[in-house]
Design a protein around this motif. Structure first.
Motif, PDB file in Angstrom:
ATOM      1  N   TYR A  73       6.683  21.356  -6.943  1.00  0.00           N
ATOM      2  CA  TYR A  73       6.189  22.736  -6.907  1.00  0.00           C
ATOM      3  C   TYR A  73       7.257  23.710  -7.430  1.00  0.00           C
ATOM      4  CZ  TYR A  73       4.867  27.309  -5.263  1.00  0.00           C
ATOM      5  OH  TYR A  73       4.595  28.655  -5.235  1.00  0.00           O
ATOM      6  N   LEU A  74       8.499  23.511  -7.015  1.00  0.00           N
ATOM      7  CA  LEU A  74       9.564  24.413  -7.463  1.00  0.00           C
ATOM      8  C   LEU A  74       9.740  24.304  -8.982  1.00  0.00           C
ATOM      9  CD1 LEU A  74      12.091  23.943  -4.509  1.00  0.00           C
ATOM     10  CD2 LEU A  74      10.667  25.958  -4.986  1.00  0.00           C
ATOM     11  N   LYS A  75       9.532  23.091  -9.502  1.00  0.00           N
ATOM     12  CA  LYS A  75       9.665  22.886 -10.952  1.00  0.00           C
ATOM     13  C   LYS A  75       8.541  23.596 -11.707  1.00  0.00           C
ATOM     14  CE  LYS A  75      11.283  20.993 -14.637  1.00  0.00           C
ATOM     15  NZ  LYS A  75      12.628  21.366 -15.111  1.00  0.00           N
ATOM     16  N   ILE A  76       7.280  23.401 -11.258  1.00  0.00           N
ATOM     17  CA  ILE A  76       6.157  23.966 -12.025  1.00  0.00           C
ATOM     18  C   ILE A  76       6.049  25.483 -11.883  1.00  0.00           C
ATOM     19  CG2 ILE A  76       4.760  21.828 -12.098  1.00  0.00           C
ATOM     20  CD1 ILE A  76       3.050  22.983  -9.825  1.00  0.00           C
ATOM     21  N   THR A  77       6.801  26.047 -10.958  1.00  0.00           N
ATOM     22  CA  THR A  77       6.740  27.512 -10.807  1.00  0.00           C
ATOM     23  C   THR A  77       8.053  28.171 -11.251  1.00  0.00           C
ATOM     24  OG1 THR A  77       7.362  27.170  -8.496  1.00  0.00           O
ATOM     25  CG2 THR A  77       5.040  27.574  -8.926  1.00  0.00           C
ATOM     26  N   GLU A  78       8.924  27.357 -11.828  1.00  0.00           N
ATOM     27  CA  GLU A  78      10.249  27.851 -12.238  1.00  0.00           C
ATOM     28  C   GLU A  78      10.144  29.112 -13.095  1.00  0.00           C
ATOM     29  OE1 GLU A  78      13.902  24.844 -12.961  1.00  0.00           O
ATOM     30  OE2 GLU A  78      12.326  24.855 -14.487  1.00  0.00           O
ATOM     31  N   ASN A  79       9.191  29.056 -14.050  1.00  0.00           N
ATOM     32  CA  ASN A  79       9.078  30.194 -14.978  1.00  0.00           C
ATOM     33  C   ASN A  79       7.846  31.051 -14.726  1.00  0.00           C
ATOM     34  OD1 ASN A  79      11.433  29.339 -16.385  1.00  0.00           O
ATOM     35  ND2 ASN A  79      10.180  27.728 -17.325  1.00  0.00           N
ATOM     36  N   SER A  80       7.185  30.839 -13.597  1.00  0.00           N
ATOM     37  CA  SER A  80       5.993  31.647 -13.300  1.00  0.00           C
ATOM     38  C   SER A  80       6.428  33.059 -12.911  1.00  0.00           C
ATOM     39  CB  SER A  80       5.192  31.046 -12.145  1.00  0.00           C
ATOM     40  OG  SER A  80       4.789  29.746 -12.462  1.00  0.00           O
ATOM     41  N   ILE A  81       5.741  34.037 -13.485  1.00  0.00           N
ATOM     42  CA  ILE A  81       6.111  35.425 -13.199  1.00  0.00           C
ATOM     43  C   ILE A  81       5.193  36.006 -12.123  1.00  0.00           C
ATOM     44  CG2 ILE A  81       6.346  37.756 -14.205  1.00  0.00           C
ATOM     45  CD1 ILE A  81       6.696  36.114 -16.941  1.00  0.00           C
ATOM     46  N   PHE A  82       3.887  35.695 -12.255  1.00  0.00           N
ATOM     47  CA  PHE A  82       2.919  36.332 -11.364  1.00  0.00           C
ATOM     48  C   PHE A  82       2.807  35.635 -10.014  1.00  0.00           C
ATOM     49  CE2 PHE A  82       1.457  37.187 -15.730  1.00  0.00           C
ATOM     50  CZ  PHE A  82       1.683  38.563 -15.725  1.00  0.00           C
ATOM     51  N   LYS A  83       2.772  36.461  -8.978  1.00  0.00           N
ATOM     52  CA  LYS A  83       2.631  35.961  -7.608  1.00  0.00           C
ATOM     53  C   LYS A  83       1.373  35.118  -7.456  1.00  0.00           C
ATOM     54  CE  LYS A  83       4.520  38.545  -3.774  1.00  0.00           C
ATOM     55  NZ  LYS A  83       4.346  39.586  -2.815  1.00  0.00           N
ATOM     56  N   SER A  84       0.265  35.622  -8.048  1.00  0.00           N
ATOM     57  CA  SER A  84      -1.020  34.925  -7.901  1.00  0.00           C
ATOM     58  C   SER A  84      -0.927  33.512  -8.482  1.00  0.00           C
ATOM     59  CB  SER A  84      -2.134  35.713  -8.588  1.00  0.00           C
ATOM     60  OG  SER A  84      -1.751  35.953  -9.923  1.00  0.00           O
ATOM     61  N   MET A  85      -0.216  33.364  -9.571  1.00  0.00           N
ATOM     62  CA  MET A  85      -0.058  32.052 -10.202  1.00  0.00           C
ATOM     63  C   MET A  85       0.750  31.114  -9.298  1.00  0.00           C
ATOM     64  SD  MET A  85      -1.028  30.272 -12.509  1.00  0.00           S
ATOM     65  CE  MET A  85      -1.635  30.912 -14.030  1.00  0.00           C
ATOM     66  N   LYS A  86       1.791  31.671  -8.674  1.00  0.00           N
ATOM     67  CA  LYS A  86       2.622  30.854  -7.777  1.00  0.00           C
ATOM     68  C   LYS A  86       1.805  30.377  -6.578  1.00  0.00           C
ATOM     69  CE  LYS A  86       6.821  33.335  -8.990  1.00  0.00           C
ATOM     70  NZ  LYS A  86       7.806  34.307  -8.533  1.00  0.00           N
ATOM     71  N   PHE A 259       7.127  23.905   6.692  1.00  0.00           N
ATOM     72  CA  PHE A 259       7.922  23.578   5.501  1.00  0.00           C
ATOM     73  C   PHE A 259       7.237  24.050   4.208  1.00  0.00           C
ATOM     74  CE2 PHE A 259       9.095  20.543   2.111  1.00  0.00           C
ATOM     75  CZ  PHE A 259      10.439  20.860   1.990  1.00  0.00           C
ATOM     76  N   PRO A 260       5.930  23.698   3.972  1.00  0.00           N
ATOM     77  CA  PRO A 260       5.293  24.213   2.746  1.00  0.00           C
ATOM     78  C   PRO A 260       5.257  25.733   2.694  1.00  0.00           C
ATOM     79  CG  PRO A 260       3.906  22.533   3.779  1.00  0.00           C
ATOM     80  CD  PRO A 260       5.049  22.771   4.702  1.00  0.00           C
ATOM     81  N   MET A 261       5.077  26.388   3.859  1.00  0.00           N
ATOM     82  CA  MET A 261       5.062  27.857   3.888  1.00  0.00           C
ATOM     83  C   MET A 261       6.434  28.418   3.503  1.00  0.00           C
ATOM     84  SD  MET A 261       2.020  28.752   4.673  1.00  0.00           S
ATOM     85  CE  MET A 261       2.227  30.487   4.987  1.00  0.00           C
ATOM     86  N   LYS A 262       7.460  27.774   3.983  1.00  0.00           N
ATOM     87  CA  LYS A 262       8.826  28.221   3.699  1.00  0.00           C
ATOM     88  C   LYS A 262       9.128  28.091   2.193  1.00  0.00           C
ATOM     89  CE  LYS A 262      13.121  29.043   5.214  1.00  0.00           C
ATOM     90  NZ  LYS A 262      13.517  30.133   6.078  1.00  0.00           N
ATOM     91  N   ILE A 263       8.635  26.993   1.612  1.00  0.00           N
ATOM     92  CA  ILE A 263       8.838  26.775   0.172  1.00  0.00           C
ATOM     93  C   ILE A 263       8.107  27.871  -0.617  1.00  0.00           C
ATOM     94  CG2 ILE A 263       8.253  25.201  -1.751  1.00  0.00           C
ATOM     95  CD1 ILE A 263      10.530  24.020  -0.206  1.00  0.00           C
ATOM     96  N   LEU A 264       6.879  28.190  -0.178  1.00  0.00           N
ATOM     97  CA  LEU A 264       6.119  29.236  -0.871  1.00  0.00           C
ATOM     98  C   LEU A 264       6.856  30.572  -0.770  1.00  0.00           C
ATOM     99  CD1 LEU A 264       3.538  30.236  -2.347  1.00  0.00           C
ATOM    100  CD2 LEU A 264       2.518  30.629  -0.102  1.00  0.00           C
ATOM    101  N   ARG A 265       7.295  30.904   0.435  1.00  0.00           N
ATOM    102  CA  ARG A 265       8.016  32.177   0.636  1.00  0.00           C
ATOM    103  C   ARG A 265       9.276  32.232  -0.218  1.00  0.00           C
ATOM    104  NH1 ARG A 265       6.637  32.148   6.063  1.00  0.00           N
ATOM    105  NH2 ARG A 265       8.649  31.279   6.643  1.00  0.00           N
TER     106      ARG A 265
END
Ligand code: UDP
Length: 268
Positions: A73-86, A259-265
């Motif tokens: 998840y951290l990899k696929i959102t590395e370059n995501s800008i928009f919150k909604s996309m994350k 844990f997943p919530m913490k990663i999202l935050r």
């Protein structure tokens, strides 16, 4: 190498980890192997000493589908800008754990539990001297008997339940050093066992490899049962544990929700 909430993880699978541990066991340089799970990563956020011990270890092998997922998840959102996309990718990647688990394995290859690692080392290590420390009275001795029946060439030179209390350390160290053990498995549960190894390994110069393995002795001795393989594969071992030990519910909540919530935050 990957960092998940400040904790280092090494890109390694069970086979490589086993070979590495056995090779290290023959050498003079002392090594500490850890299998951090989501709960341990959360613990490290509020426990700086534990975080340091985790990042100082010689090998950190991911124990938990949650860790593989977080790396992906951290990899696929590395370059995501928009919150909604994350947020969308968060839901999507969590769903993939159940429907296509291979998807989440690209950043870290395999979940390796302490139990998997210990059993794999015991299967292949032939004459290497092993000491089993921890669990309830008599359990490590039972594990020794079971493993000796299963692996003819295994060489378990000592077992002791003991306690992780600091006042008992000197006596335990003496026992382990006298046994000439090269590999030490410690079953005191995390983070206690990792802190124990960190305090004591240097003072037991004959031990080359130390690994904290949580409740593994209980599984081998049959005191507790592991989930069936298919449940482990799709990340549902936690569900089996709830059914088996309802008292673990708080720990399971931390691993599967917090844990997943913490990663999202962290990502937002
Ligand atoms: N344990 C111990 N002494 C202690 C606390 C725990 O020997 O003071 C043992 C306990 O008997 C069990 C293991 O440590 O065998 C921890 O198991 P747990 O289920 O917490 O580990 P997990 O498999 O979840 O990492």
């Amino acid at each position: 190498m990957q960092k998940i909430l400040k904790v280092r993880f090494d890109y390694i699978n069970l086979k490589q980890a086993t070979e590495t541990a056995i090779q290290w066991a023959q050498g003079d340089i002392q090594k500490h192997i850890i299998t951090p799970n989501p709960e341990m990563v959360l613990e490290a956020q509020n426990n700086n000493k534990f975080l340091k011990v985790l990042n100082r270890s010689d090998l950190n092998i991911p124990d938990g589908i949650g860790i593989l997922w977080a790396a992906k998840y951290l990899k696929i959102t590395e370059n995501s800008i928009f919150k909604s996309m994350k947020i969308l990718k968060w839901f999507w990647s969590l769903l993939m754990i159940a429907i296509y688990p291979r998807y989440i394995r690209s950043e870290l290859p395999e979940r390796v539990t302490g139990a998997d690692l210990m059993q794999s080392i015991c299967k292949s290590c032939e004459d290497t001297k092993i000491f089993l420390l921890g669990a309830d009275e008599g359990v490590a001795e039972q594990v020794k008997e079971i493993l000796e029946k299963k692996h003819k060439k295994i060489n378990i030179v000592g077992t002791y339940a003991g306690s992780p209390k600091e006042k008992d350390e000197k006596e335990i160290r003496r026992m382990i050093d006298d046994s000439q053990a090269q590999i030490l498995f410690v079953a005191y549960g995390a983070p206690v066992q990792e802190m124990w190894i960190n305090r004591n390994l240097k003072k037991m110069p004959k031990v080359s490899v130390a690994v904290g393995i949580g409740g593994t002795f209980d599984y081998i001795a049959g005191v507790r049962k592991r989930a069936p393989g298919w449940m482990q594969k799709i990340g549902l071992e936690w569900l089996y544990r709830v059914a088996q030990q309802p008292s673990r519910i708080a720990r399971i909540y931390r691993a599967t929700v917090k844990f997943p919530m913490k990663i999202l935050r962290y990502r937002l």
